[in-house]
Design a protein around this motif. Structure first.
Motif, PDB file in Angstrom:
ATOM      1  N   ILE A   1       0.831  -1.199   0.000  1.00 41.49           N
ATOM      2  CA  ILE A   1       0.000   0.000   0.000  1.00 41.49           C
ATOM      3  C   ILE A   1       0.865   1.248   0.000  1.00 41.49           C
ATOM      4  O   ILE A   1       0.667   2.175  -0.797  1.00 41.49           O
ATOM      5  N   ARG A   2       1.832   1.282   0.897  1.00 38.42           N
ATOM      6  CA  ARG A   2       2.699   2.455   1.009  1.00 38.42           C
ATOM      7  C   ARG A   2       3.469   2.701  -0.292  1.00 38.42           C
ATOM      8  O   ARG A   2       3.548   3.830  -0.778  1.00 38.42           O
ATOM      9  N   ALA A   3       4.030   1.642  -0.846  1.00 40.11           N
ATOM     10  CA  ALA A   3       4.812   1.777  -2.077  1.00 40.11           C
ATOM     11  C   ALA A   3       3.942   2.215  -3.256  1.00 40.11           C
ATOM     12  O   ALA A   3       4.340   3.067  -4.059  1.00 40.11           O
ATOM     13  N   SER A   4       2.742   1.651  -3.353  1.00 32.57           N
ATOM     14  CA  SER A   4       1.854   1.981  -4.466  1.00 32.57           C
ATOM     15  C   SER A   4       1.373   3.424  -4.384  1.00 32.57           C
ATOM     16  O   SER A   4       1.316   4.131  -5.398  1.00 32.57           O
ATOM     17  N   VAL A   5       1.016   3.878  -3.184  1.00 35.91           N
ATOM     18  CA  VAL A   5       0.560   5.263  -3.024  1.00 35.91           C
ATOM     19  C   VAL A   5       1.688   6.238  -3.338  1.00 35.91           C
ATOM     20  O   VAL A   5       1.477   7.253  -4.015  1.00 35.91           O
ATOM     21  N   HIS A   6       2.888   5.928  -2.865  1.00 34.13           N
ATOM     22  CA  HIS A   6       4.024   6.806  -3.141  1.00 34.13           C
ATOM     23  C   HIS A   6       4.301   6.888  -4.643  1.00 34.13           C
ATOM     24  O   HIS A   6       4.522   7.982  -5.189  1.00 34.13           O
ATOM     25  N   THR A   7       4.264   5.742  -5.308  1.00 28.50           N
ATOM     26  CA  THR A   7       4.513   5.713  -6.751  1.00 28.50           C
ATOM     27  C   THR A   7       3.428   6.482  -7.502  1.00 28.50           C
ATOM     28  O   THR A   7       3.723   7.246  -8.427  1.00 28.50           O
ATOM     29  N   LEU A   8       2.179   6.278  -7.118  1.00 29.66           N
ATOM     30  CA  LEU A   8       1.075   7.003  -7.750  1.00 29.66           C
ATOM     31  C   LEU A   8       1.247   8.505  -7.559  1.00 29.66           C
ATOM     32  O   LEU A   8       1.104   9.286  -8.505  1.00 29.66           O
ATOM     33  N   TYR A   9       1.564   8.914  -6.350  1.00 23.10           N
ATOM     34  CA  TYR A   9       1.746  10.339  -6.050  1.00 23.10           C
ATOM     35  C   TYR A   9       2.839  10.946  -6.925  1.00 23.10           C
ATOM     36  O   TYR A   9       2.647  12.013  -7.545  1.00 23.10           O
ATOM     37  N   GLU A  10       3.984  10.295  -6.980  1.00 17.65           N
ATOM     38  CA  GLU A  10       5.109  10.810  -7.762  1.00 17.65           C
ATOM     39  C   GLU A  10       4.739  10.927  -9.234  1.00 17.65           C
ATOM     40  O   GLU A  10       5.099  11.900  -9.910  1.00 17.65           O
ATOM     41  N   HIS A  11       4.027   9.939  -9.741  1.00 19.61           N
ATOM     42  CA  HIS A  11       3.685   9.934 -11.160  1.00 19.61           C
ATOM     43  C   HIS A  11       2.642  11.001 -11.490  1.00 19.61           C
ATOM     44  O   HIS A  11       2.734  11.672 -12.526  1.00 19.61           O
ATOM     45  N   VAL A  12       1.656  11.173 -10.622  1.00 15.80           N
ATOM     46  CA  VAL A  12       0.635  12.193 -10.868  1.00 15.80           C
ATOM     47  C   VAL A  12       1.252  13.583 -10.859  1.00 15.80           C
ATOM     48  O   VAL A  12       0.995  14.405 -11.751  1.00 15.80           O
ATOM     49  N   ARG A  13       2.079  13.867  -9.872  1.00 17.71           N
ATOM     50  CA  ARG A  13       2.694  15.191  -9.783  1.00 17.71           C
ATOM     51  C   ARG A  13       3.638  15.450 -10.965  1.00 17.71           C
ATOM     52  O   ARG A  13       3.790  16.587 -11.401  1.00 17.71           O
ATOM     53  N   ALA A  14       4.258  14.404 -11.495  1.00 12.46           N
ATOM     54  CA  ALA A  14       5.186  14.578 -12.615  1.00 12.46           C
ATOM     55  C   ALA A  14       4.460  14.681 -13.961  1.00 12.46           C
ATOM     56  O   ALA A  14       4.997  15.248 -14.911  1.00 12.46           O
ATOM     57  N   HIS A  15       3.227  14.138 -14.035  1.00 13.52           N
ATOM     58  CA  HIS A  15       2.503  14.103 -15.308  1.00 13.52           C
ATOM     59  C   HIS A  15       1.047  14.542 -15.102  1.00 13.52           C
ATOM     60  O   HIS A  15       0.119  13.840 -15.510  1.00 13.52           O
ATOM     61  N   GLU A  16       0.855  15.690 -14.511  1.00 13.66           N
ATOM     62  CA  GLU A  16      -0.504  16.138 -14.224  1.00 13.66           C
ATOM     63  C   GLU A  16      -1.331  16.328 -15.485  1.00 13.66           C
ATOM     64  O   GLU A  16      -2.549  16.111 -15.477  1.00 13.66           O
ATOM     65  N   ASP A  17      -0.680  16.734 -16.586  1.00 20.36           N
ATOM     66  CA  ASP A  17      -1.420  16.920 -17.828  1.00 20.36           C
ATOM     67  C   ASP A  17      -2.031  15.603 -18.300  1.00 20.36           C
ATOM     68  O   ASP A  17      -3.178  15.580 -18.786  1.00 20.36           O
ATOM     69  N   HIS A  18      -1.310  14.497 -18.126  1.00 23.02           N
ATOM     70  CA  HIS A  18      -1.833  13.198 -18.526  1.00 23.02           C
ATOM     71  C   HIS A  18      -3.064  12.828 -17.691  1.00 23.02           C
ATOM     72  O   HIS A  18      -4.062  12.343 -18.234  1.00 23.02           O
TER      73      HIS A  18
END
Length: 215
Positions: free
Chosen positions: A97-114
């Protein structure tokens, strides 16, 4: 006397030029989608932003709909790979859970346009684009269902129940995406609060696992 070194530039192949132009069209679409919906885009303005004539567009995409579907696939492919990697490392649900949320967060912030594109087009606008998003989310959920079998308490669950749980997890993660995109303030405290809620949502789902009798 200064020695001069002749450098030879490797010629760019036709296939490489084609790939670069195709990516330029995708990049141009992303730039335009930052301020409008997909249905509001025209082939002519995408081509102009990419620096090619409109007729050259058809050498890379058969239609604007195909371009839109490619944008969906491009957005989701990287996310599925990153989340898959985050899931395969830990062996305990809390770590996953912790790893997945962290990965999701990083990806959303890096690719908000997507992600703005995905959330905006999921239920409106172009039918083919919306269908492509639904297909990608289903693939995402199916891959997660396969991974869930690795967890000890889920090994005896049947396929339908595993997919049901995977759908719940994907829905919770989509809620986190919206929370991140719609946050009025952008600071560490706000983002941490969103991540904390995201982890709680997923823990709440997993709390029901020991009490569920799969049949």
């Amino acid at each position: 006397m200064v020695d001069t070194v002749n450098t030879v530039t490797e010629p760019v192949s036709r296939q490489e030029r084609k790939q670069r132009t195709r990516q330029s069209l995708l990049d141009a679409a992303w730039e335009l989608l930052a301020v409008r919906s997909f249905d509001a885009l025209s082939l002519r303005e995408v081509a102009k932003r990419a620096g090619i004539v409109p007729t050259a567009f058809y050498r890379h995409f058969s239609s604007m709909e195909e371009l839109g579907v490619t944008l969906v696939e491009q957005s989701m492919r990287t996310l599925r790979g990153m989340i898959r990697e985050a899931r395969t490392r830990p062996t305990q649900p809390s770590e996953m859970i912790r790893a997945s949320v962290h990965t999701l967060y990083e990806h959303v912030r890096a690719h908000e346009d997507h992600f703005r594109f995905l959330t905006r087009e999921r239920y409106g606008g172009n039918e083919q684009v919306a269908r492509a998003i639904a297909v990608e989310l289903k693939l995402f959920s199916s891959e997660l269902a396969i991974d869930l079998v690795r967890l000890e308490n889920l090994r005896e669950w049947n396929s339908d129940d595993l997919h049901m749980m995977a759908d719940l997890i994907v829905t919770a993660m989509l809620a986190t995406v919206l929370d991140l995109l719609e946050a009025r303030t952008r600071d560490k405290d706000t983002d941490q609060a969103i991540k904390t809620v995201a982890e709680k949502r997923l823990r709440l789902i997993f709390l029901g696992v020991p009490h569920w009798r799969s049949s």
